[in-house]
Design a protein around this motif. Sequence first.
Motif: not given
Length: 265
Positions: A54, A14-18, A126, A57, A10-12
Amino acid sequence: MQLPDEAALKKLIAQGESSTLELKIAVPRPIELAERLCGMANGAGGLLIIGVEDGSNAIAGVKEPLSKSIDGILRAARLCTPPVTLSPSEPKIYRYPEGVVLVAGVPPSGDELHQAGGTFWIRRGTNTIPLTKAELLEMLYDRGSLTWEEQPVQQATLDDLDLKRFELFLESRDNYRYVRDQNLLKTPDILKRLGCAVEIYSGNQASLVPTNAGLLMFGRESQAFIRQSEVVCMLFTDEVGAGGFADRKIITGSIPEQIDGVAAS
């Protein structure tokens, strides 16, 4: 590869795409998803997460039947050449109050490079983009799929090799002396067996050209084709080189000639 637990995932999200995280609200078209899987596998690997918007998020949950979404991901992995192997072998289901998400782990491919739709893809930030020819060759060399020494020098011909020097080389090797005495192989065949020449095709026409190794070992003018193959010898005025150099000599020719040249310098 080890997938994160519910809280870490869930934390990942929230950080969005990478470069290692792809978020999708639903499973894309198979060929489109295959491109993204190839891009991750050819790079550092990553996670494909289905059921997340996306842009925001936000977890929205998978709307279509989970079995259909899982089948879509597995089908896309099989469309890659060679197929991308997921880790674990099937997407994992995560259940949140906001909805259910699917996570597919894509490990880095290691020695292999994957393609989809006839194109090799890579994940940059991304985005998933095609590899350029230069990037593709560099990656193939780095992974050991191609060796520079065995690549053909297409501008060269067998006339650019000193075949007398090559014959002397064969005479110094007992295992090839027998072949020569029995007349089982001609010089072009032995050049190919040693990786010093290779056939290339233009339409239906085949021609035998030297490889980089062939030109380095037996080339008449190796530096005309491989400019970086010269040796530079420097004589410095002190032990650390701080005072500049007193003499400089550039040694060219084939590798055996350069070895003799360095020894005589």
